[in-house]
Write a protein that holds these residues in place. Structure first.
Motif, PDB file in Angstrom:
ATOM      1  N   SER A   1      -5.457  -3.189  -7.528  1.00 48.40           N
ATOM      2  CA  SER A   1      -6.798  -2.684  -7.206  1.00 48.40           C
ATOM      3  C   SER A   1      -7.448  -3.530  -6.122  1.00 48.40           C
ATOM      4  O   SER A   1      -8.057  -2.990  -5.184  1.00 48.40           O
TER       5      SER A   1
ATOM      6  N   GLN B   1      -5.904  -2.795  -2.745  1.00 50.85           N
ATOM      7  CA  GLN B   1      -6.350  -1.501  -2.197  1.00 50.85           C
ATOM      8  C   GLN B   1      -7.791  -1.593  -1.680  1.00 50.85           C
ATOM      9  O   GLN B   1      -8.127  -1.034  -0.636  1.00 50.85           O
ATOM     10  N   ASP B   2      -8.634  -2.353  -2.412  1.00 52.56           N
ATOM     11  CA  ASP B   2     -10.019  -2.562  -1.946  1.00 52.56           C
ATOM     12  C   ASP B   2     -10.023  -3.292  -0.613  1.00 52.56           C
ATOM     13  O   ASP B   2     -10.825  -2.995   0.273  1.00 52.56           O
ATOM     14  N   GLU B   3      -9.102  -4.280  -0.486  1.00 49.45           N
ATOM     15  CA  GLU B   3      -9.039  -5.058   0.762  1.00 49.45           C
ATOM     16  C   GLU B   3      -8.738  -4.144   1.953  1.00 49.45           C
ATOM     17  O   GLU B   3      -9.309  -4.293   3.035  1.00 49.45           O
ATOM     18  N   ALA B   4      -7.829  -3.173   1.752  1.00 46.88           N
ATOM     19  CA  ALA B   4      -7.455  -2.274   2.848  1.00 46.88           C
ATOM     20  C   ALA B   4      -8.665  -1.489   3.348  1.00 46.88           C
ATOM     21  O   ALA B   4      -8.833  -1.267   4.550  1.00 46.88           O
ATOM     22  N   GLN B   5      -9.550  -1.082   2.398  1.00 44.93           N
ATOM     23  CA  GLN B   5     -10.763  -0.355   2.800  1.00 44.93           C
ATOM     24  C   GLN B   5     -11.754  -1.269   3.517  1.00 44.93           C
ATOM     25  O   GLN B   5     -12.367  -0.886   4.523  1.00 44.93           O
ATOM     26  N   LEU B   6     -11.922  -2.480   2.991  1.00 45.47           N
ATOM     27  CA  LEU B   6     -12.845  -3.435   3.622  1.00 45.47           C
ATOM     28  C   LEU B   6     -12.353  -3.847   5.010  1.00 45.47           C
ATOM     29  O   LEU B   6     -13.144  -4.138   5.908  1.00 45.47           O
ATOM     30  N   GLU B   7     -11.026  -3.889   5.175  1.00 45.12           N
ATOM     31  CA  GLU B   7     -10.411  -4.262   6.456  1.00 45.12           C
ATOM     32  C   GLU B   7     -10.903  -3.343   7.579  1.00 45.12           C
ATOM     33  O   GLU B   7     -11.121  -3.767   8.706  1.00 45.12           O
ATOM     34  N   GLU B   8     -11.062  -2.067   7.245  1.00 47.75           N
ATOM     35  CA  GLU B   8     -11.547  -1.097   8.237  1.00 47.75           C
ATOM     36  C   GLU B   8     -12.956  -1.461   8.709  1.00 47.75           C
ATOM     37  O   GLU B   8     -13.270  -1.388   9.895  1.00 47.75           O
ATOM     38  N   ILE B   9     -13.820  -1.858   7.760  1.00 53.95           N
ATOM     39  CA  ILE B   9     -15.202  -2.239   8.110  1.00 53.95           C
ATOM     40  C   ILE B   9     -15.187  -3.496   8.973  1.00 53.95           C
ATOM     41  O   ILE B   9     -15.890  -3.592   9.985  1.00 53.95           O
TER      42      ILE B   9
ATOM     43  N   ASP C   1     -18.176  -8.886  -1.341  1.00 57.39           N
ATOM     44  CA  ASP C   1     -17.056  -8.331  -0.577  1.00 57.39           C
ATOM     45  C   ASP C   1     -16.319  -9.422   0.199  1.00 57.39           C
ATOM     46  O   ASP C   1     -15.095  -9.379   0.338  1.00 57.39           O
TER      47      ASP C   1
ATOM     48  N   LEU D   1       0.823  -1.219   0.000  1.00 62.53           N
ATOM     49  CA  LEU D   1       0.000   0.000   0.000  1.00 62.53           C
ATOM     50  C   LEU D   1       0.855   1.266   0.000  1.00 62.53           C
ATOM     51  O   LEU D   1       0.424   2.311  -0.486  1.00 62.53           O
TER      52      LEU D   1
END
Length: 588
Positions: free
Chosen positions: A461, A464-472, A485, A430
Motif C-alpha cells: 500500500s 502504491q501511495d508513493e507512485a501517486q505522490l511521485e506524480e505530484i 505525505d 507496481l
C-alpha cells in the motif's frame, strides 16, 4: 524400417517422400551424414522433418531413414554436472570426438557407457514391484543420490537383483512379469514431448523460499509453481535466474540456455562450477544439469531443448526431489516455432507466431507442479519452472509475453529504469504480481509470523501511495507535499533502498532468511508508524526525517543471522528514544 528420399530442403525443414509407414514425431536420420531430425507433419507419403543440425549441402534424392522411435532422453546416473546441447548430446564428449567446432552427424551417447556406478539394492528377490518403485540407489555426486526406479509399464516380482559396479546398460535386476522376464538397467528412456506420469498432483500450499526479499515477501512462488520473468536487454533476467539457482530451496537445478548469446552461455558454464553451494559448501554443479543451446546453433534444436530439459527435471521430481528449472529464454524458443511454422507455410497468427503458440507454452508450463509419484512409497516431489521472456524492446504486449501471462501465476516484471539506477533485483513492484499469495499465505502465518500477510499488504500500500505522490512531486516539487505525505515518501524510500534493494555480491545480503525478512519489515514499517504518531502529536518533520537511527535500520540487512534478534531489539529501543527527541523544546 521406413525409408524415403529427400524431395525439398528449406533451411532446417526437409520434406521427404516415400515415408508412408513412418509416424508423427519419429526421429529420422537424414542423408549419408545421418543428420538427426524429427517428423513434425505428414501428408500422404510425404513427411515434413525438422532437422536438428545444419542442412547446408543436402539435396533432393538423398536417403531418409526413420528410427521408428520418438525423440527421447536417456535418464540415469551421469546426468548431474553434464552439459548437453538441445537434443541431449554431451558437449564435452562431442569436443573429444570432433574438436572445438560442432560437426554434423556426430553420434555420441547421452550417458557415458564406459563409466561404472556402484548400485546398492534396497529390495530383495521375491519382492513385488510396480512402476515407480525404487529398487536401489546410486551415489552420483556427494550431494545427489539417484534412485533407480522401475520403468513405466513394468509390474511383477523380482527374479534377481545384485549389488556391484555397473555401467548404465548392464542389467542390475530381472523382474518376472506376465509378459515374460524384463531386464532392469540403471538407465531408462522417455519421449521428451510426453509428460512423465504421476499418481496425484497436489495443490500449491508451500512457498519455494529463495532468500530474495522482493520475491519471498511481495511476489512469492509456490513449490511446484510457475513464474515468468519478462524484461528488456540488460534488466537482469540472467542474474535473477543465477540467484534463484543458487539460493532457492531446490535439491536439483536444471538450467536451459535456449537460444541465448554464446558469451552469456559461456559465463553460465564458467560460473556455475565456481559457485559454492550454500547448503553443502561444494560446487553448485554437483546438483545441476546444464542444457546449452546458443543462438548460432541450429534453430530446430532450440525448439527441442525446452522439452529435453523438463523431461530430465521430471525424472528427478519422480525420485522425490524438489527441482527448479530455469528456461532462458522462452522467447527464443517461440522464435524457433515461428521459423518452422513459416517454412511449413502454416497460417500465421499474431506477429507471425503460429496460432498454436499459446497451447505449446501451456503444454510446457503445465508439466510443473508438486506431485505424489508412482510407486508404493508415494514419494512427494516438486518441479518449479521459472521462464525468462525477452520481449523485443521490452514491450510485454507482444504475443509470447501475453500468452505466458495467461498461464503462469507469478509475474516478476523487470524494469530497465530500475536496473539503470543500480536497483537490483530490478523487479518493478507496481507491475509484478503473484497469484499464489492466498494459497501459501497460511504457511507464512504458521511458520514465520501471524503478521506476515498484514505487513506485506502495508508495504504494498505504501509503495502504491508513493507512485501517486511521485506524480505530484514531478509537477510541483517535494515542498508542496504535506508533512504526512513527506514522511510517507521518506518511509517508502527506506522500503525501496533498505528492504527491496539486495546486493547479490555481498556475502550476507545475498540471502535473507524468512525470519530476517520479517524483522526487516517490522523495522522499516516501525519507523513509519512511530514517526507518523509523533508527527500527529506535533513533532518536527525535518527532525523525524533526519533521525540517525534510519542509517542503522538501513544497515540491518548486513547483520549476521545469529545476531539479528538482539540487533533488532537494540534498534527498536533506540528508535523510540530518538523519535521522542524529535519534538521542538517550545512544544513543552
Amino acid at each position: 524400417m521406413s525409408k524415403g528420399v529427400i524431395k525439398k530442403v528449406a533451411g532446417p525443414l526437409v520434406i521427404a517422400e516415400g515415408m508412408r509407414d513412418a509416424n508423427m514425431f519419429d526421429v529420422v536420420r537424414v542423408s549419408k551424414e545421418r543428420l538427426i531430425g524429427e517428423i513434425i507433419e505428414m501428408h500422404g507419403d510425404q513427411a515434413s522433418i525438422q532437422v536438428y543440425e545444419e542442412t547446408a549441402g543436402l539435396g533432393p534424392g538423398e536417403e531418409v531413414e526413420s528410427t521408428e522411435a520418438p525423440l527421447s532422453v536417456e535418464l540415469g546416473p551421469g546426468l548431474i554436472a553434464s552439459i548437453y546441447d538441445g537434443i541431449q548430446r554431451p558437449l564435452d564428449d562431442i569436443m573429444k570426438v570432433a574438436g572445438n567446432n560442432l560437426k554434423r552427424g556426430v553420434e555420441v551417447p547421452s550417458l557415458k557407457r564406459e563409466l561404472k556406478w556402484n548400485f546398492v539394492p534396497c529390495m530383495n528377490v521375491g519382492d513385488e514391484v510396480e512402476t515407480g518403485d525404487v529398487i536401489g540407489t546410486v551415489k552420483e555426486t556427494e550431494v545427489v543420490t539417484q534412485k533407480i526406479m522401475i520403468p513405466y509399464g513394468i509390474k511383477g516380482k523380482i527374479k534377481s537383483i545384485t549389488a556391484g559396479n555397473y555401467t548404465v546398460t548392464e542389467t542390475v535386476a530381472v523382474v518376472e512379469t506376465k509378459d515374460g522376464d524384463k531386464e532392469i538397467t540403471l538407465m531408462q528412456k522417455w519421449p521428451v514431448r510426453k509428460g512423465r506420469p504421476y499418481a496425484k498432483k497436489l495443490p500449491p500450499t508451500k512457498p519455494l523460499v529463495t532468500g530474495q526479499r522482493v520475491v519471498d515477501t511481495l511476489f512469492p512462488i509456490a513449490r511446484g509453481g510457475v513464474a515468468a520473468v519478462p524484461g528488456p536487454f540488460g534488466s537482469g533476467k540472467t542474474v535473477i535466474q543465477h540467484q534463484l539457482a543458487k539460493w532457492a530451496e531446490a535439491d536439483i537445478v536444471v538450467y536451459i540456455g535456449c537460444g541465448e548469446r554464446g558469451n552469456e552461455m559461456t559465463d553460465v558454464l564458467n560460473e556455475f562450477p565456481e559457485l559454492k553451494d550454500p547448503k553443502t559448501g561444494r560446487s553448485l554443479m554437483e546438483r545441476t544439469v546444464l542444457i546449452a543451446n546458443t543462438s548460432d546453433m541450429p534453430v530446430a534444436a532450440r525448439e527441442a531443448s525446452i522439452y529435453t530439459g523438463i523431461t530430465i527435471a521430471e525424472y528427478f521430481r519422480d525420485m522425490g526431489y524438489s527441482v527448479a528449472l530455469m528456461a532462458d529464454s522462452t522467447s527464443r524458443w517461440a522464435e524457433a516455432l515461428r521459423e518452422m511454422s513459416g517454412r511449413l507455410e502454416e497460417m500465421p497468427g499474431e506477429e507471425g507466431y503460429p496460432a498454436y503458440l499459446g497451447s505449446r507454452l501451456a503444454q510446457f508450463y503445465e508439466r510443473a507442479g508438486e506431485v505424489i509419484s508412482l510407486g508404493k512409497e508415494g514419494r512427494e516431489g516438486a518441479l518449479s519452472v521459472i521462464g525468462a521472456v525477452s520481449p523485443p524492446g521490452g514491450d510485454i504486449s507482444e504475443p509470447v509475453s501475453q500468452a505466458t501471462l495467461r498461464i503462469v501465476k507469478v509475474f516478476w516484471g523487470l524494469d530497465s529504469a530500475l536496473a539503470y539506477k543500480r536497483h537490483f533485483p530490478a523487479i518493478n513492484w507496481l507491475t509484478s504480481y503473484s497469484l499464489y499469495v492466498d494459497n501459501i499465505g497460511k504457511w507464512f502465518e504458521e511458520n514465520v509470523s501471524e503478521e506476515w500477510l498484514k505487513l506485506r499488504q502495508e508495504l504494498m500500500s505504501l509503495l502504491q501511495d508513493e507512485a501517486q505522490l511521485e506524480e505530484i512531486v514531478k509537477m510541483v516539487g517535494m515542498d508542496a507535499l504535506s508533512a504526512p505525505d513527506r514522511l510517507k515518501m521518506e518511509a517508502t524510500r527506506s522500503i525501496r533502498e533498505d528492504f527491496l534493494h539486495q546486493n547479490s555480491f555481498h556475502e550476507i545480503d545475498t540471502y535473507t532468511s524468512l525470519n530476517k525478512q520479517y524483522l526487516m519489515m517490522k523495522l522499516v514499517l516501525g519507523y513509519y508508524y512511530e514517526a507518523n504518531e509523533a508527527l500527529s502529536n506535533g513533532a518536527s518533520i525535518d527532525k523525524l526525517i533526519a533521525l540517525p537511527i534510519r542509517e542503522q535500520i538501513g544497515r540491518f540487512k548486513y547483520t549476521k543471522e545469529e545476531d539479528i534478534q538482539s540487533r533488532y531489539d537494540e534498534i527498536l529501543k533506540e528508535l523510540e528514544i530518538q523519535v521522542a527527541g524529535a519534538f521542538d523544546k517550545e512544544d513543552f
